[in-house]
Design a protein around this motif. Structure first.
Motif, PDB file in Angstrom:
ATOM      1  N   THR A   4       1.136  -1.246  -0.028  1.00  0.00           N
ATOM      2  CA  THR A   4      -0.247  -0.575  -0.277  1.00  0.00           C
ATOM      3  C   THR A   4       0.647   1.514  -0.012  1.00  0.00           C
ATOM      4  O   THR A   4       1.410   1.028   0.678  1.00  0.00           O
ATOM      5  CB  THR A   4      -0.923  -0.200   1.080  1.00  0.00           C
ATOM      6  OG1 THR A   4      -0.290   0.187   2.425  1.00  0.00           O
ATOM      7  CG2 THR A   4      -1.787  -1.457   1.293  1.00  0.00           C
ATOM      8  N   HIS A   5       0.516   1.955  -0.785  1.00  0.00           N
ATOM      9  CA  HIS A   5       0.998   3.548  -0.523  1.00  0.00           C
ATOM     10  C   HIS A   5      -0.006   4.744  -1.139  1.00  0.00           C
ATOM     11  O   HIS A   5      -1.044   4.113  -1.410  1.00  0.00           O
ATOM     12  CB  HIS A   5       2.232   3.404  -2.199  1.00  0.00           C
ATOM     13  CG  HIS A   5       2.911   4.855  -2.452  1.00  0.00           C
ATOM     14  ND1 HIS A   5       2.472   6.240  -3.264  1.00  0.00           N
ATOM     15  CD2 HIS A   5       4.324   5.452  -2.030  1.00  0.00           C
ATOM     16  CE1 HIS A   5       3.619   6.945  -2.814  1.00  0.00           C
ATOM     17  NE2 HIS A   5       4.004   5.891  -2.302  1.00  0.00           N
ATOM     18  N   LYS A  39      -0.473   6.270  -3.809  1.00  0.00           N
ATOM     19  CA  LYS A  39      -0.967   6.086  -4.953  1.00  0.00           C
ATOM     20  C   LYS A  39      -2.040   5.180  -5.756  1.00  0.00           C
ATOM     21  O   LYS A  39      -2.576   5.294  -6.618  1.00  0.00           O
ATOM     22  CB  LYS A  39       0.038   7.029  -5.652  1.00  0.00           C
ATOM     23  CG  LYS A  39       0.139   8.005  -5.613  1.00  0.00           C
ATOM     24  CD  LYS A  39       0.059   9.056  -5.848  1.00  0.00           C
ATOM     25  CE  LYS A  39      -0.492   9.270  -7.825  1.00  0.00           C
ATOM     26  NZ  LYS A  39      -1.572  10.396  -7.935  1.00  0.00           N
ATOM     27  N   PHE A  40      -1.593   4.244  -4.442  1.00  0.00           N
ATOM     28  CA  PHE A  40      -1.798   2.229  -5.094  1.00  0.00           C
ATOM     29  C   PHE A  40      -1.924   1.930  -3.897  1.00  0.00           C
ATOM     30  O   PHE A  40      -1.139   1.839  -2.761  1.00  0.00           O
ATOM     31  CB  PHE A  40      -0.480   2.044  -6.122  1.00  0.00           C
ATOM     32  CG  PHE A  40       0.800   1.980  -5.884  1.00  0.00           C
ATOM     33  CD1 PHE A  40       1.015   0.391  -5.468  1.00  0.00           C
ATOM     34  CD2 PHE A  40       1.412   2.855  -5.283  1.00  0.00           C
ATOM     35  CE1 PHE A  40       2.057  -0.105  -4.535  1.00  0.00           C
ATOM     36  CE2 PHE A  40       2.115   2.115  -5.556  1.00  0.00           C
ATOM     37  CZ  PHE A  40       3.682   1.283  -4.534  1.00  0.00           C
ATOM     38  N   ASP A  41      -2.485   0.788  -4.250  1.00  0.00           N
ATOM     39  CA  ASP A  41      -2.883  -0.726  -3.697  1.00  0.00           C
ATOM     40  C   ASP A  41      -3.051  -1.439  -3.668  1.00  0.00           C
ATOM     41  O   ASP A  41      -3.494  -1.753  -5.008  1.00  0.00           O
ATOM     42  CB  ASP A  41      -4.609  -0.968  -2.542  1.00  0.00           C
ATOM     43  CG  ASP A  41      -4.232   0.469  -1.903  1.00  0.00           C
ATOM     44  OD1 ASP A  41      -3.339   0.324  -0.919  1.00  0.00           O
ATOM     45  OD2 ASP A  41      -5.245   0.909  -1.764  1.00  0.00           O
ATOM     46  N   LEU A  42      -1.607  -2.843  -4.301  1.00  0.00           N
ATOM     47  CA  LEU A  42      -2.056  -4.142  -5.073  1.00  0.00           C
ATOM     48  C   LEU A  42      -2.500  -5.315  -3.500  1.00  0.00           C
ATOM     49  O   LEU A  42      -1.954  -4.951  -2.781  1.00  0.00           O
ATOM     50  CB  LEU A  42      -0.283  -4.280  -5.193  1.00  0.00           C
ATOM     51  CG  LEU A  42       0.188  -3.586  -6.221  1.00  0.00           C
ATOM     52  CD1 LEU A  42       1.574  -3.282  -6.675  1.00  0.00           C
ATOM     53  CD2 LEU A  42      -1.236  -3.370  -7.684  1.00  0.00           C
ATOM     54  N   ALA A  78      -5.826  -4.598  -7.479  1.00  0.00           N
ATOM     55  CA  ALA A  78      -5.407  -3.251  -7.331  1.00  0.00           C
ATOM     56  C   ALA A  78      -6.504  -2.306  -7.765  1.00  0.00           C
ATOM     57  O   ALA A  78      -7.521  -2.298  -8.126  1.00  0.00           O
ATOM     58  CB  ALA A  78      -4.752  -3.574  -8.788  1.00  0.00           C
ATOM     59  N   ARG A  79      -5.917  -1.254  -7.052  1.00  0.00           N
ATOM     60  CA  ARG A  79      -6.211   0.392  -7.192  1.00  0.00           C
ATOM     61  C   ARG A  79      -5.059   1.320  -7.218  1.00  0.00           C
ATOM     62  O   ARG A  79      -4.283   1.393  -6.300  1.00  0.00           O
ATOM     63  CB  ARG A  79      -7.080   0.546  -5.773  1.00  0.00           C
ATOM     64  CG  ARG A  79      -8.257   1.882  -6.507  1.00  0.00           C
ATOM     65  CD  ARG A  79      -8.794   1.780  -4.931  1.00  0.00           C
ATOM     66  NE  ARG A  79      -9.405   0.897  -4.981  1.00  0.00           N
ATOM     67  CZ  ARG A  79     -11.102   1.579  -5.400  1.00  0.00           C
ATOM     68  NH1 ARG A  79     -11.187   2.256  -6.005  1.00  0.00           N
ATOM     69  NH2 ARG A  79     -11.947  -0.247  -5.532  1.00  0.00           N
ATOM     70  N   TYR A  80      -5.008   2.174  -8.171  1.00  0.00           N
ATOM     71  CA  TYR A  80      -4.777   3.372  -8.598  1.00  0.00           C
ATOM     72  C   TYR A  80      -5.041   4.675  -8.821  1.00  0.00           C
ATOM     73  O   TYR A  80      -5.841   4.543  -9.116  1.00  0.00           O
ATOM     74  CB  TYR A  80      -3.279   2.770  -9.864  1.00  0.00           C
ATOM     75  CG  TYR A  80      -2.943   4.630 -10.182  1.00  0.00           C
ATOM     76  CD1 TYR A  80      -1.795   4.285  -9.572  1.00  0.00           C
ATOM     77  CD2 TYR A  80      -3.337   5.488 -10.828  1.00  0.00           C
ATOM     78  CE1 TYR A  80      -0.900   5.435  -9.745  1.00  0.00           C
ATOM     79  CE2 TYR A  80      -2.120   7.070 -10.785  1.00  0.00           C
ATOM     80  CZ  TYR A  80      -1.037   6.124 -10.272  1.00  0.00           C
ATOM     81  OH  TYR A  80      -0.597   7.261 -10.968  1.00  0.00           O
ATOM     82  N   TYR A  81      -4.739   5.257  -7.452  1.00  0.00           N
ATOM     83  CA  TYR A  81      -5.180   6.706  -7.353  1.00  0.00           C
ATOM     84  C   TYR A  81      -4.502   7.821  -8.588  1.00  0.00           C
ATOM     85  O   TYR A  81      -2.868   8.350  -8.174  1.00  0.00           O
ATOM     86  CB  TYR A  81      -5.129   6.953  -6.185  1.00  0.00           C
ATOM     87  CG  TYR A  81      -5.856   6.234  -5.075  1.00  0.00           C
ATOM     88  CD1 TYR A  81      -7.104   6.327  -4.575  1.00  0.00           C
ATOM     89  CD2 TYR A  81      -5.154   4.861  -4.439  1.00  0.00           C
ATOM     90  CE1 TYR A  81      -7.225   5.422  -3.678  1.00  0.00           C
ATOM     91  CE2 TYR A  81      -5.589   4.321  -3.787  1.00  0.00           C
ATOM     92  CZ  TYR A  81      -7.024   4.943  -3.271  1.00  0.00           C
ATOM     93  OH  TYR A  81      -7.850   3.654  -2.179  1.00  0.00           O
ATOM     94  N   ILE A  82      -5.904   8.195  -9.449  1.00  0.00           N
ATOM     95  CA  ILE A  82      -4.642   9.456 -10.613  1.00  0.00           C
ATOM     96  C   ILE A  82      -4.967  10.770  -9.685  1.00  0.00           C
ATOM     97  O   ILE A  82      -4.075  11.328  -9.678  1.00  0.00           O
ATOM     98  CB  ILE A  82      -6.047   9.103 -11.830  1.00  0.00           C
ATOM     99  CG1 ILE A  82      -5.930   7.797 -12.202  1.00  0.00           C
ATOM    100  CG2 ILE A  82      -5.907  10.731 -12.393  1.00  0.00           C
ATOM    101  CD1 ILE A  82      -6.453   7.722 -13.428  1.00  0.00           C
ATOM    102  N   SER A 129      -9.722   6.817  -9.439  1.00  0.00           N
ATOM    103  CA  SER A 129      -8.792   6.027  -8.837  1.00  0.00           C
ATOM    104  C   SER A 129      -8.748   4.769 -10.612  1.00  0.00           C
ATOM    105  O   SER A 129     -10.414   4.978 -10.404  1.00  0.00           O
ATOM    106  CB  SER A 129      -9.190   5.242  -8.009  1.00  0.00           C
ATOM    107  OG  SER A 129     -10.230   4.881  -7.824  1.00  0.00           O
TER     108      SER A 129
END
Length: 742
Positions: free
Chosen positions: A654-655, A657-660, A695-699, A704
């Motif tokens: 997790t970050h 900007k993103f979650d995997l 997965a998720r990426y936060y634009i 997202s």
């Protein structure tokens, strides 16, 4: 249902227009609204992960962040992460879950207390508890699971545990979200929600749809999927948060509609080995159509002394008609479960299922399992607090409840001609089943909590008075004139005591345990005994460096286990309950969480979670049963459909900007009929290991992109042998989408 779509769109537009007309609130209102949310936490049992740490019994809280990791729409996959939960799947899509808590009978989740926003949500939880309706998990904000002595407030089922699903709350500020995803099998999910709060009014509306063409291939072609939509509105009127006497009224309206092309017809072992995703031609007419509506009106009163009273009026309606293949009649009437369990003995009937050759007229019986349900009532809970820092509290609750199941079923006859099913006889409605089961129940509970330094005790007592009735009008009286009416009635009075304790040795180590009475209502047969047990648990919660977790042992001593004659478990479908005698169920639950980078200054976290459940069961008496999953039981046999060992391991990166996230779940082989020793092949569902990826990426803060892969390794595995024949789990399934929030 175009009218309902238009009503919902109108609510959204009205809400947005209202937002534009209201005078902007002051910045101070933000604090007031947060305080208001704390006061209104009446539909939650736990409310947060923090509350779990201080319970005197086992509990688990799945937050919105937990639910977002994999964006599951299947409650079976959501609950796999919870220790003590056993599940067997049926359709691979999560439409009809079969959930067990601590070894309770899993069929149709009929032996656990199911709630939405603190209100009983099974169609008829007392008179016909099989959960053919299950709330859409994708629209939930959180899920709470209670086991052990912490569940006696939430009957009537107090043996295994309780599950409370919390719908999205009214937001503190004008906000909303929209989400859309697509996947293989033409799967789609669409969600839209918008809401706001002002000083004395708040609202929230939501639309949720998910659908798929299905992953099974019907002989001759056809859709094997489903389409389900939910519509929800919440509206709250309240005094100011700092009012001397605070009051709030919240109205909740929910409606859902479902069309699912689901069947009870599985596969023979040989056909499963060749193509596990095949569906026989004789299931081409199988389809369920269902509608559910929910109405709640909640009033909250809070006094300066700290006393809080929450009262809810509720009404749930559910109707469904599951039109599905039930039997084949060539020379005699043979059920589909018998045919698939022994195709060589019933070769002609088996060939009829495949539809390769034309059949005689009336060869196939397709039953219209047409039923209507309602449950309604009023429940009120008052909480008193006293002592420095509220070291003592008393909760008193009362609920009056009524529910009903109305069966009005028939069975049409079909023939297969040129591979297509043709109806050859139209049955008289009500000629298969024509009866009404109902229940009136009065429940009360008291829970006292006291803290002595590091020790917290919670003795509690529950009372249930239940009156169960059944009126059978007979198969020849479709108009219900009563000329052949048969009635039966059963009344139960029961006291359900329990006590839990939690001793905190330090901030990082505590021990808890408890003992309570387990109970489940009986059927309507005069004098039939309820399910009863004495349940024990002992556990510890700990934090060692970056490792935190919980280890719990449980022991359930049944004096009388109840079984049900369900078509869903291979029975005749009468729903009659029977006494299964004495049973011992014991086991171990382990939950471990560790962040590999917990002591690092990096902006990335790498949490690992391991959830393990061991369940052992043993009948202490012998008996005979016509229910397929029990059969003839001998002392020492194990309860079917409960895997001894199962675990889920999840790793996340997790970050901001993103979650995997990567999750693997293992389920050991389990037996499909009571027995002991080596499991015979014909009564076995083999072990499985399934890996999922999310997965998720936060634009940016508003947008997202996300996706998931179900069954990443594309493993082929069986999930059950009921209602009839082997059934597969979902194969490789990838979904991707975009989300917007404001």
């Amino acid at each position: 249902m175009k009218k309902k779509h238009l009503i919902f769109i109108g609510l959204l537009i009205t809400g947005i227009n209202t937002q534009g007309q209201v005078t902007p609130t002051k910045q101070q209102d933000s604090t007031d609204r947060e305080e208001l949310q704390e006061i209104l936490l009446s539909n939650a049992v736990l409310g947060s992960k923090f509350e779990v740490k201080n319970k005197t019994g086992s509990a688990y809280y799945l937050s919105s962040k937990d639910l977002q990791k994999f964006s599951y729409t299947d409650v079976n996959k959501v609950l796999r992460a919870v220790p003590g939960v056993s599940i067997y799947e049926e359709d691979g899509l999560g439409l009809r879950p079969n959930i067990s808590l601590r070894g309770s009978s899993p069929e149709r989740s009929a032996r656990i207390t199911l709630m939405e926003d603190g209100v009983l949500i099974a169609p008829a939880p007392y008179s016909a508890s099989s959960a053919y309706y299950f709330p859409t998990i994708g629209r939930m904000q959180a899920v709470e699971v209670l086991k052990g002595s912490s569940q006696i407030q939430y009957g009537p089922y107090t043996t295994g545990g309780a599950i409370n699903m919390i719908s999205k709350k009214i937001p503190t500020d004008f906000s909303g979200a929209a989400r859309f995803s697509i996947g293989n099998y033409n799967s789609r999910t669409t969600e839209a929600t918008v809401g706001d709060s002002y000083k004395n009014f708040g609202w929230n509306t939501e639309y949720y749809n998910y659908n798929s063409d299905g992953f099974k291939s019907l002989d001759g072609g056809g859709n094997t999927g489903f389409d389900k939509s939910d519509y929800l509105g919440k509206f709250r009127w309240n005094t100011s948060a700092d009012a001397k006497i605070f009051q709030a009224i919240t109205a909740k309206i929910q409606f859902s509609e479902e069309t699912s092309n689901e069947t009870y017809l599985g596969l023979t072992d040989a056909d499963f080995a060749e193509d596990p995703f095949r569906r026989y031609a004789a299931s081409q007419k199988d389809q369920m159509n269902a509608e559910h509506s929910q109405y709640q009106l909640n009033h909250i009163l809070k006094l300066p002394s700290g006393f809080k009273l929450s009262t809810t009026f509720y009404r749930n309606n559910f109707k469904r008609n599951w039109y599905k293949l039930d039997d084949v009649t060539l020379t005699e009437d043979i059920s589909i479960s018998k045919i698939l369990s022994n195709p060589q003995e019933y070769l002609a009937e088996y060939n009829a299922l495949q539809g390769d050759n034309d059949t005689p007229e009336d060869a196939l019986g397709v039953k219209a399992n047409n039923r209507k349900y309602y449950s309604q009532g009023i429940q009120t809970v008052g909480k008193f607090f006293w002592g420095t820092q509220n070291v003592q509290s008393l909760e008193l609750g009362l609920r009056f409840h009524q529910d009903e199941e109305d069966r009005f079923q028939w069975e049409d006859r079909f023939a297969i001609q040129n591979g297509e099913m043709k109806r050859t006889t139209v049955a008289i409605k009500g000629s298969n089943a024509n009866r009404v089961a109902s229940a009136d129940a009065l429940a009360a509970h008291a829970l006292y909590k006291i803290t002595f330094d590091k020790l917290t005790l919670t003795p509690g007592l529950r009372y249930e008075h239940i009156k169960l009735r059944r009126e059978d009008f007979g198969k020849e009286d479709a108009n219900r004139t009563g000329i052949d009416l048969a009635t039966r009635e059963n009344t139960v009075d029961v006291w359900i005591p329990g006590i839990g304790a939690n001793y905190r040795i330090s901030q990082n180590l505590s021990f808890f345990g408890g003992i309570h009475k387990g109970f489940a209502p009986p059927g309507s047969s005069d004098g039939q005994k309820p399910e009863e047990s004495v349940n024990y648990e002992l556990g510890s919660r700990f934090l060692i460096g970056g490792l935190n977790g919980e280890i719990v042992g449980f022991y359930n001593d049944y004096s009388n286990l109840l079984g049900s004659d369900l078509a869903a478990s291979g029975g005749t479908g009468t729903l009659d309950q029977f006494n299964a005698g004495k049973v011992i169920v014991n086991g171990l639950e382990v939950l471990l969480n560790y962040d590999i980078l917990y002591n690092s200054s990096a902006s990335i976290n790498l949490p690992l979670t391991f959830a393990y459940t061991y369940t052992n069961s043993e009948f202490q008496t012998s008996f005979e049963s016509s229910d397929a999953i029990y059969g003839n039981v001998t002392k020492g046999d194990e309860i079917p459909y409960i895997a001894k060992n199962q675990f889920t391991v999840t790793a996340s990166l997790t970050h901001k900007k993103f979650d995997l996230s990567l999750s693997g779940r293992y389920t050991a082989a389990f037996r499909t009929q009571a027995g002991t020793g080596t499991i015979p092949t014909e009564f076995k569902v083999p072990s499985s290991f399934v890996v999922d990826f999310g997965a998720r990426y936060y634009i940016n803060k508003q947008i997202s992109v996300f996706g998931n892969i179900i069954n990443l390794l594309d493993n082929t595995y069986a999930v059950s042998r009921v209602p009839a024949g082997l059934r597969p789990g979902m194969p490789f399934n990838i979904n991707t989408g975009i989300a917007y929030r404001f």
